[in-house]
Structure formats: C-alpha cells, structure tokens
Design a protein around this motif. Structure first.
Motif, PDB file in Angstrom:
ATOM      1  N   LEU A 184       0.744  -1.258  -0.044  1.00 21.79           N
ATOM      2  CA  LEU A 184       0.050   0.105  -0.095  1.00 21.79           C
ATOM      3  C   LEU A 184       0.822   1.462   0.046  1.00 21.79           C
ATOM      4  O   LEU A 184       1.705   1.479   0.845  1.00 21.79           O
ATOM      5  CB  LEU A 184      -0.912  -0.012   1.098  1.00 21.79           C
ATOM      6  N   LYS A 185       0.625   1.907  -0.958  1.00 25.85           N
ATOM      7  CA  LYS A 185       1.607   3.339  -1.080  1.00 25.85           C
ATOM      8  C   LYS A 185       0.452   4.541  -1.324  1.00 25.85           C
ATOM      9  O   LYS A 185      -0.584   4.385  -1.804  1.00 25.85           O
ATOM     10  CB  LYS A 185       2.447   3.263  -2.082  1.00 25.85           C
ATOM     11  N   LEU A 186       1.009   5.740  -0.831  1.00 21.51           N
ATOM     12  CA  LEU A 186       0.228   6.974  -0.995  1.00 21.51           C
ATOM     13  C   LEU A 186       0.959   7.727  -1.929  1.00 21.51           C
ATOM     14  O   LEU A 186       2.243   8.309  -1.508  1.00 21.51           O
ATOM     15  CB  LEU A 186       0.219   7.778   0.433  1.00 21.51           C
ATOM     16  N   ASP A 187       0.285   7.834  -3.135  1.00 20.06           N
ATOM     17  CA  ASP A 187       1.200   8.536  -4.111  1.00 20.06           C
ATOM     18  C   ASP A 187       0.854  10.005  -4.465  1.00 20.06           C
ATOM     19  O   ASP A 187      -0.215  10.248  -3.845  1.00 20.06           O
ATOM     20  CB  ASP A 187       0.693   7.646  -5.540  1.00 20.06           C
ATOM     21  N   ILE A 188       1.803  10.803  -4.734  1.00 18.84           N
ATOM     22  CA  ILE A 188       1.578  12.043  -4.908  1.00 18.84           C
ATOM     23  C   ILE A 188       1.394  12.385  -6.550  1.00 18.84           C
ATOM     24  O   ILE A 188       2.632  12.089  -7.129  1.00 18.84           O
ATOM     25  CB  ILE A 188       2.404  13.142  -4.213  1.00 18.84           C
ATOM     26  N   GLN A 189       0.563  12.703  -7.112  1.00 15.78           N
ATOM     27  CA  GLN A 189       0.320  13.063  -8.546  1.00 15.78           C
ATOM     28  C   GLN A 189       0.006  14.350  -8.765  1.00 15.78           C
ATOM     29  O   GLN A 189      -0.451  15.288  -7.895  1.00 15.78           O
ATOM     30  CB  GLN A 189      -0.699  12.227  -9.111  1.00 15.78           C
ATOM     31  N   LYS A 190       0.471  14.957  -9.906  1.00 13.30           N
ATOM     32  CA  LYS A 190       0.138  16.322 -10.587  1.00 13.30           C
ATOM     33  C   LYS A 190      -0.826  16.263 -11.509  1.00 13.30           C
ATOM     34  O   LYS A 190      -0.696  15.370 -12.400  1.00 13.30           O
ATOM     35  CB  LYS A 190       1.485  16.946 -10.722  1.00 13.30           C
ATOM     36  N   ARG A 191      -1.729  17.536 -11.496  1.00 11.87           N
ATOM     37  CA  ARG A 191      -2.533  17.628 -12.528  1.00 11.87           C
ATOM     38  C   ARG A 191      -2.827  18.940 -12.727  1.00 11.87           C
ATOM     39  O   ARG A 191      -2.905  19.737 -11.966  1.00 11.87           O
ATOM     40  CB  ARG A 191      -3.881  16.777 -12.305  1.00 11.87           C
ATOM     41  N   THR A 192      -3.052  19.372 -14.145  1.00 12.92           N
ATOM     42  CA  THR A 192      -3.564  20.452 -14.515  1.00 12.92           C
ATOM     43  C   THR A 192      -4.958  20.892 -14.418  1.00 12.92           C
ATOM     44  O   THR A 192      -5.767  20.158 -15.145  1.00 12.92           O
ATOM     45  CB  THR A 192      -3.087  21.118 -15.850  1.00 12.92           C
ATOM     46  N   VAL A 193      -5.399  21.793 -13.440  1.00 15.07           N
ATOM     47  CA  VAL A 193      -6.873  22.039 -13.443  1.00 15.07           C
ATOM     48  C   VAL A 193      -7.113  23.153 -13.943  1.00 15.07           C
ATOM     49  O   VAL A 193      -6.617  24.597 -13.729  1.00 15.07           O
ATOM     50  CB  VAL A 193      -6.998  21.864 -11.888  1.00 15.07           C
TER      51      VAL A 193
END
Length: 291
Positions: free
Chosen positions: A262-271
C-alpha cells in the motif's frame, strides 16, 4: 502639412489631460494630486514604491490627499509595497496608521484599513512553515541517517529541510537529500505528516515525511549543515537511543504499509476553471506493484 496637423492635435490632447506631474516626483498623479495605484477586486488599492520615486519632503502631503480621496471613493484596504531602497517611507506610513502585513527579502507590505464600520477582513500573513523529510532506503535493508550540526545533543535523524517557495514536495525532498548527503533518490510513497505550533518565528509547522528509493550510495556530506552521515541498518536505527521516538514510529508504519503493498502516491494535474489554470499536487492510494 499632415505631420503638422497631427502635432497640433497631439499638443491639444496633452493640454486637455486630467493628470499632472508632481514637480518633485517622477510619478504620474491625478488632477487632485493623489497617488495612483493598482485597484483590486476587493475595492482596495496597492501602491508600489518602485513606481513612485517621490522625495521624502512631498510624500506625507501627497499621502494625506490620497487617503482623503480614497475614503471619499469608498476604498477598503490601502496597500503600500515598500521596496527596501525606499525604506524612508515606512515611518511616514506608520504615522498615518499603516501596519505591517508581511515582508520578503527586498520589500515590506504595509496596509491601512479604511472602513470605520468594520474590522479588517484580510488574508493572514504567512503563518505556517512547510518542511519535508526523507526515509531513503537502499537495496541492503539500510536507511540514510544524518547527524546535523548546531545541535547540543547526540542524534540520528532523517535528511530533510524546508520547502522553498514554488517548489513541489517531492522535488524538495530530492533536493534536500542531494544537498545534505550527495545521494540521488526517487519518490516511492508519502508516509505521514505532523502538524505543530509555536515553532520557528512563532509559526505553525507542517512536516511531511516521504519514502524514497536511493539511486546512488556514495555519501558526500554537506560540510555546511551535516556533521555525520551513514547508511544504517533499519533495525539498528529503530532501536538506537539517539533516534527520536517519532521517527521510530513512522518508520514502522511506513514499512508495514510497504509490506501490505500500500502506497500513498503524490500526483500532479493541471486544473482549469473559469479563466484560471493551476497545477495541483494531490494524494491517491495505490499499490506498489500497480503498472
């Protein structure tokens, strides 16, 4: 002949303009002799001292006239951004009821709330520091431990430091690990964060801990910040008397979640919304082995 007519028209327009120039200032003024500034959507005005170049002898008089005009116009908050080279304006603004709001390396922002029937409704100045730490693991069941300078007690901690303005959390962790230890690393998972108060400068403090994978192993410690650095077996670190209990707790938690895939991933998105576009980092729960 055509050029002469154009020149005459230009001179007439120049004479008919409603703005004048203060004889001792290099700053455009309205006909009533007040400072102009940038109006905001909250019915306030911001004046930038780098655009004033006004002599000290005339500043207070023009400020008085400006405040009278802004009150009549129903303005709410008046902001003065005072560059460090214009610091002579600071005591004059303070005498007129301006307070400090925030500061950077080269300027201080001062404000005056004009409405007498309401309290200031302003965004708070920066009140929280953001730090990041890194649990860096190699392929030999070891973690990267450091002992920093300027501590008056023995300790083994994890590399890390403060996140810089405009810097992503993961990038900050990679930078701090590289600067302090010379180790290259990549992000694996967010482990946890802690939030506490009355820390540096009286601010609140958020510390985010990330799990990182080592991409190199040769240590080159920072002579400026780090007293000692080494690869330490995980079990040794968890049982070491000079390791903070919080670090022991979160390392156990991180390894438990890793064993559970189990991992807590940090992702980036353009909103995008309305006319605004923002890049945002956000947290999602995933499995380590997800392709």
């Amino acid at each position: 002949m055509l050029k002469i007519k154009k020149l005459i028209v230009h001179l007439k327009n120049t004479r008919n303009t409603s703005c004048t120039r203060c004889p001792q200032c290099n700053y455009s003024l309205h006909h009533n002799g007040k400072f102009t500034g940038e109006k905001d959507r909250f019915n306030g005005v911001t004046v930038d001292s780098t655009k004033l170049q006004c002599k000290k002898e005339t500043f207070s008089k023009i400020l008085d006239e400006s405040l009278k005009s802004w009150i009549i116009e129903g303005r709410r908050c008046i902001w003065f951004k005072i560059n460090i080279t214009d610091s002579a304006y600071v005591p004059m603004l303070a005498q007129k009821g301006f307070n400090f709001h925030h500061a950077r390396d080269d300027f201080v922002m001062m404000y005056k709330w004009l409405p007498v029937d309401s309290e200031p409704n302003l965004p708070p100045a920066c009140h929280t520091n953001l730090g990041v730490g890194a649990l860096v693991l190699n392929g030999r069941n070891q973690l990267l431990a450091i002992s920093e300078k300027h501590y008056d007690y023995p300790h083994w901690k994890l590399p890390g430091g403060y996140v810089e303005r405009g810097e992503d959390i993961v990038k900050a962790a990679q930078r701090e690990v590289k600067e302090e230890t010379g180790i290259d690393s990549e992000f694996l998972s967010l482990i946890t964060f802690r939030h506490t108060h009355n820390m540096m400068f009286g601010n609140s403090d958020i510390y985010i801990l990330l799990m990182m994978k080592a991409l190199s192993e040769k240590i080159t410690l920072s002579l400026r910040e780090v007293q000692d650095c080494k690869w330490m077996n995980i079990d040794e670190y968890k049982n070491h008397p000079h390791v903070h209990e919080f670090n022991k707790l979160v390392i156990n938690q991180a390894l438990m979640h890793k064993n559970d895939n189990l991992k807590l991933d940090i992702q980036k998105r353009t909103v995008k919304w309305s006319q605004f576009t923002r890049e945002m980092s956000y947290l999602i729960v995933e499995n380590y082995d997800k392709k």
